[in-house]
Each structure stands twice: as C-alpha cells, then as structure tokens.
Design an enzyme around this catalytic site. Structure first.
Site, PDB file in Angstrom:
ATOM      1  N   LYS A  72       0.850  -1.208   0.000  1.00 19.40           N
ATOM      2  CA  LYS A  72       0.000   0.000   0.000  1.00 19.40           C
ATOM      3  C   LYS A  72       0.872   1.239   0.000  1.00 19.40           C
ATOM      4  CE  LYS A  72      -1.708   1.601   4.041  1.00 19.40           C
ATOM      5  NZ  LYS A  72      -1.370   2.978   4.356  1.00 19.40           N
ATOM      6  N   ARG A  92      -8.669  -0.176   4.544  1.00 21.54           N
ATOM      7  CA  ARG A  92      -7.753   0.776   3.923  1.00 21.54           C
ATOM      8  C   ARG A  92      -6.435   0.086   3.563  1.00 21.54           C
ATOM      9  NH1 ARG A  92      -6.975   6.391   6.849  1.00 21.54           N
ATOM     10  NH2 ARG A  92      -5.562   6.452   5.074  1.00 21.54           N
TER      11      ARG A  92
HETATM   12  C1  EPZ Z   1       4.534   6.808   6.202  1.00 21.08           C
HETATM   13  O1  EPZ Z   1       3.813   7.889   6.773  1.00 21.08           O
HETATM   14  C2  EPZ Z   1       3.547   5.653   6.130  1.00 21.08           C
HETATM   15  N1  EPZ Z   1       2.424   6.023   5.284  1.00 21.08           N
HETATM   16  C3  EPZ Z   1       3.056   5.307   7.536  1.00 21.08           C
HETATM   17  O2  EPZ Z   1       2.207   4.164   7.418  1.00 21.08           O
HETATM   18  C4  EPZ Z   1       4.259   4.945   8.397  1.00 21.08           C
HETATM   19  O3  EPZ Z   1       3.820   4.696   9.713  1.00 21.08           O
HETATM   20  C5  EPZ Z   1       5.262   6.111   8.406  1.00 21.08           C
HETATM   21  O4  EPZ Z   1       5.640   6.425   7.038  1.00 21.08           O
HETATM   22  C6  EPZ Z   1       6.528   5.773   9.180  1.00 21.08           C
HETATM   23  O5  EPZ Z   1       7.134   4.639   8.641  1.00 21.08           O
HETATM   24  C7  EPZ Z   1       2.570   5.993   3.937  1.00 21.08           C
HETATM   25  O6  EPZ Z   1       3.626   5.673   3.414  1.00 21.08           O
HETATM   26  C8  EPZ Z   1       1.366   6.364   3.124  1.00 21.08           C
HETATM   27  P1  EPZ Z   1       6.776  10.086   8.312  1.00 21.08           P
HETATM   28  P2  EPZ Z   1       4.468   9.377   6.791  1.00 21.08           P
HETATM   29  O7  EPZ Z   1       6.761  11.310   7.505  1.00 21.08           O
HETATM   30  O8  EPZ Z   1       5.257   9.566   5.566  1.00 21.08           O
HETATM   31  C9  EPZ Z   1       6.532  13.394  11.688  1.00 21.08           C
HETATM   32  C10 EPZ Z   1       0.283   2.888   7.744  1.00 21.08           C
HETATM   33  O9  EPZ Z   1      -0.187   2.368   8.763  1.00 21.08           O
HETATM   34  N2  EPZ Z   1       6.543  14.335  10.566  1.00 21.08           N
HETATM   35  O10 EPZ Z   1       7.938   9.140   8.200  1.00 21.08           O
HETATM   36  O11 EPZ Z   1       3.394  10.330   7.120  1.00 21.08           O
HETATM   37  C11 EPZ Z   1       5.286  12.520  11.707  1.00 21.08           C
HETATM   38  O12 EPZ Z   1       4.244  13.184  12.384  1.00 21.08           O
HETATM   39  C12 EPZ Z   1       0.826   4.294   7.792  1.00 21.08           C
HETATM   40  O13 EPZ Z   1       0.359   2.314   6.623  1.00 21.08           O
HETATM   41  C13 EPZ Z   1       6.638  15.703  10.819  1.00 21.08           C
HETATM   42  O14 EPZ Z   1       6.684  16.139  11.974  1.00 21.08           O
HETATM   43  O15 EPZ Z   1       5.455   9.231   8.035  1.00 21.08           O
HETATM   44  C14 EPZ Z   1       5.763  11.295  12.428  1.00 21.08           C
HETATM   45  O16 EPZ Z   1       5.708  11.537  13.821  1.00 21.08           O
HETATM   46  C15 EPZ Z   1       0.622   4.942   9.154  1.00 21.08           C
HETATM   47  N3  EPZ Z   1       6.649  16.573   9.786  1.00 21.08           N
HETATM   48  C16 EPZ Z   1       7.212  11.164  11.984  1.00 21.08           C
HETATM   49  O17 EPZ Z   1       7.602  12.467  11.514  1.00 21.08           O
HETATM   50  C17 EPZ Z   1       6.599  16.149   8.481  1.00 21.08           C
HETATM   51  O18 EPZ Z   1       6.633  16.979   7.561  1.00 21.08           O
HETATM   52  C18 EPZ Z   1       7.438  10.167  10.854  1.00 21.08           C
HETATM   53  O19 EPZ Z   1       6.519  10.489   9.836  1.00 21.08           O
HETATM   54  C19 EPZ Z   1       6.506  14.752   8.235  1.00 21.08           C
HETATM   55  C20 EPZ Z   1       6.491  13.875   9.292  1.00 21.08           C
END
Ligand code: EPZ
Length: 422
Positions: free
Chosen positions: A22, A400
């Site tokens: 996904k 999802r």
């Molecule tokens: C991706 O989300 C995945 N989703 C998530 O999977 C996964 O948990 C996550 O990566 C971590 O591996 C998709 O790929 C669609 P991040 P993403 O940016 O990209 C913070 C699932 O269950 N952050 O690596 O949103 C954020 O809040 C989903 O399939 C900022 O603060 O994750 C988090 O605490 C859930 N500012 C941390 O960094 C930003 O601009 C890591 O987020 C971006 C992120």
C-alpha cells in the site's frame, strides 16, 4: 459500518499470498504526474486507499484505469486540467500530500489542501514544505491550502532533513527528478518503499543514486517518460500475517514474503521463539512449542523495527511468557489498541510513548473497536488466540490497508467472518 467476527480457536495452517505494498503504491501513483507518458503499475493491492488516490489523481485530470481486478493500474497524466487537490479528498488520506511535489515539478504550480492529522498523531507536513522550498519552491499557506509556485523551474540543491520522514523524502525525491541541476538529500528515509519509488522513477528516465541509504543524489532531467513497474511486496501485510501462526500456533507459508523486507522484525520473532524459514515461494512461519517469550521493542525508521507492526506485535506479546516493554518513537499516539486489548483481558500499562505488557495465559473474546488501520488488525490477531468471540467494529479502517483479510485468514482455518452493518 461492517464488523468482523473472530472466534478464537486452534492453530492455523496453510498459505497466505502477500499483496503489493500500500505504502509503495500510494507514492508510485502520484509519480504519473511527472510525465505525459503512460505509467503502468502491476502487483497493485486492492484497497480503499488506492481507490482514494485514484479519485484524487482523476480530479487533477489524470486517467487511472484499474485492470485485472485492480491488480494492474494504468495511469496517464497527458492532459492535466486541474492543479488543485481539494480538501474533501485530501482529508480522507494523508498520502494525498504526495501530489504536491510532482505537480509543482511538472507544472510549476499547485494548490494542495493540508491533510490534517489523524488518529495516531498531528502528522504535520512541515518537512515536505521545507524540502520543496530548498528546491526553490515559493509556498504560501492560505485557507488550509498550500499554494506552491516554482517560477521557471525547481533548482537542484543539497538539503538535510532534520529527522527521517518517509513522505517528505518521497515528495522531494519526486520533485528533484525534474529540477535543474543536482539535488542531494541527506538524512533521507531508507524504507523499501523509497527504493521502490526510486527504481520506478529510474525506469521513467530519472537519474537517481543512493536510494536505500540516508543520502540520495538526483541529477535533474528535462522530462520523464513512461514505464511499467511491479509494486514491491507489502512488508507490513507480510509481518502482520507472520504473527497469525505465532499467536495461534501452527505453520503458515507467506507467499511472496522476502526476509530482507522484515529483517529487524524477524530478529524479534526469533527472540520470542517463533521460527521463520525462507522457502522457494516466500517465508514459512511456525511457533515452537508453547507460549512465546516476552521481548522488548523500540520502533525506528527502517531498517529498525517498523512502527506499522507495533500494534500487531503488542497483540502477540499480550500472550507471551513474561513482561515486554514497547517504545513507540515515531508517532505520539499509537497505543489506541491497548485499551481494546485490555478489554480482552490483556495486562498493559501505558505511560506516554511506553507500554509495558505482561503476558497472560489466554485472552478472552470481547466486542472491541478499531481506531486506526494497524490497531484494527492487531485486534483480529488477538481474537484468533482468544477464548470465545471477538467482534471488531469500524473495520473500514482495516479495509484501507488489508485486502480480503477474512478470506486470507479463513483459508488457514481461522473462524472469521465479515458482519455487514444493517
Ligand atoms: C509513512 O507515513 C507511512 N504512510 C506510515 O504508514 C508509516 O507509519 C510512516 O511512514 C513511518 O514509517 C505511507 O507511506 C502512506 P513520516 P508518513 O513522515 O510519511 C513526523 C500505515 O499504517 N513528521 O515518516 O506520514 C510525523 O508526524 C501508515 O500504513 C513531521 O513532523 O510518516 C511522524 O511523527 C501509518 N513533519 C514522523 O515524523 C513532516 O513533515 C514520521 O513520519 C513529516 C512527518
């Protein structure tokens, strides 16, 4: 809203096919916006998130056709006629923000709704925006939308992410493929989904090196062509179903499973007393005799233990011998499955980002509520091992990210059925 009824029972045995990822597909699909040539994705998963991304891309004027029952997606952005991604679609799925980088790189302008938070955290997109600004984008936040412009075109730059972000790495990587000059991304995410995206972009004509390491170098090109690309195996679906025989006993073969995608996870399974063997068709998982042993978990960016398998691992550890400590370091609120597991007799003590789980002999079935995608499937895993019936409500969360979960588990002997809402 449908529910899923699980009746706890004996050991599972059989085989489960693992679908395409996904989280790879959700970044591969927006890559079509970078080119006016066709992009074909095979091994695509059949999930509601994919349908949401399809609707979003179509709203921009891209053509997206779902072929072979959804396993093949044929995309074309030859005639983009709208550069605005509306809130009513974006709010349904955070990954929608991944159209921003490609639109900006291809068209020089984009208006994309901020995605808003979700159950597991605020999940801002500041790292996405800062990365695009490093490439020369002019961004303005107005009325909940990001108004982005790249006069002339984006320009290559060296940019270090303050901390690892999968989505920000994907957004900036895609934008950099059409920027003028060289871009070096430091502290980039190393997830297999990033590697898969880079390999697809290279097939489209992008010049990328270092993907899979924390430093990715991109030489911008004038335009990208089309490609056909197979979506990488879903390591989170894989890990989830590896836990089914671990929690019930028995042996299950995960078809298409690759050990390199779940190495850190397998280390913890081994410590817990679960056997994982590589076979010609994937991975065979079986639980040695008796209860698994407690293990400590800390979630980290790849190649560490994935946050997306934390909830599922907690379900297993609720039945382990001993006390496990789980530290959730990626998201600020990702223990919402704990109160539901406690309703099933689990012994869990949550303080901030740390959960202490003391295993019990047997969980007891109960009505429980899914709160987010991975929490929902952890409740199903718990239900497989519990005494009696577990009714998991709000399974739209589940749909999802997991295709046909009741079919896949049912084929291995699980007593599981979908209960249609009245
Ligand atoms: C991706 O989300 C995945 N989703 C998530 O999977 C996964 O948990 C996550 O990566 C971590 O591996 C998709 O790929 C669609 P991040 P993403 O940016 O990209 C913070 C699932 O269950 N952050 O690596 O949103 C954020 O809040 C989903 O399939 C900022 O603060 O994750 C988090 O605490 C859930 N500012 C941390 O960094 C930003 O601009 C890591 O987020 C971006 C992120």
């Amino acid at each position: 809203m449908d529910s899923i009824l699980v009746t706890g029972g004996g050991a599972l045995s059989g085989e489960i096919p693992i679908a395409g990822a996904k989280n790879a597909c959700l970044t591969l699909m927006p890559a079509t916006l970078l080119s006016d040539q066709p992009l074909t994705l095979t091994n695509a998963p059949r999930l509601s998130d994919i349908a949401t991304m399809t609707t979003l891309l179509q709203s921009l004027g891209a053509e997206v056709s779902s072929l072979q029952g959804g396993q093949v997606l044929a995309l074309s952005s030859h005639d983009l006629n709208n550069l605005r991604a509306d809130y009513d679609i974006v709010r349904k799925m955070r990954a929608s923000i991944l159209v921003l980088g490609p639109l900006l790189a291809r068209e020089g302008h984009a208006v994309v709704s901020l995605p808003g938070g979700c159950a597991i955290g605020a999940r801002p997109v500041d790292l996405h925006l800062k990365g695009l600004e490093a490439l020369g984008a002019k961004l303005e936040l107005k009325d909940g939308y990001v108004h982005a412009d790249a006069p002339g075109s984006l320009k290559g730059a060296t940019h270090k992410f303050p901390f690892v972000s999968v989505g920000a790495t994907e957004n900036v990587l895609m934008a950099a493929t059409l920027a003028r000059g060289t871009t070096v991304l430091k502290n980039a995410a190393r997830e297999p989904e990033i590697v898969d995206l880079a390999e697809c972009l290279i097939r489209m004509g992008a010049q990328i090196e270092g993907h899979g390491t924390s430093t990715i170098t991109i030489e911008g090109v004038d335009r990208l062509g089309g490609a056909t690309h197979a979506v990488v195996t879903d390591r989170i679906e894989l890990g989830t179903y590896m836990l089914a025989p671990a929690i019930t006993g028995g042996t299950v073969e995960l078809l298409g499973g690759r050990i390199d995608l779940v190495a850190a996870f397998c280390e913890k399974l081994d410590q817990a007393g679960v056997t994982v063997e590589e076979t010609a068709r994937g991975l065979r998982v079986s639980r040695k005799n008796g209860r698994v042993s407690a293990v400590d978990i800390t979630t980290e960016p790849f190649p560490g233990f994935p946050t997306d398998l934390q909830a599922q691992m907690m379900a297993l550890l609720c039945t382990a011998e001993g006390t496990s400590v789980l530290e959730e370091k990626i998201f600020e609120n990702r223990f919402m499955h704990a109160p539901e597991l406690i309703r099933m007799g689990a012994n869990i003590d949550v303080h901030g980002g740390t959960a202490r789980v003391t295993g019990v002999e047997r969980l007891r079935g109960a009505p429980v509520m899914a709160t987010d995608l991975r929490a929902s499937v952890s409740l199903i895993l718990a239900g497989l091992a519990a005494e009696g019936e577990t009714l998991v409500s709000r399974v739209y969360h589940l749909d999802r990210g997991y295709e046909r979960v009741e079919e896949k588990l049912g084929a291995c002997g699980a007593k599981i059925e979908r209960v249609k809402s009245q």
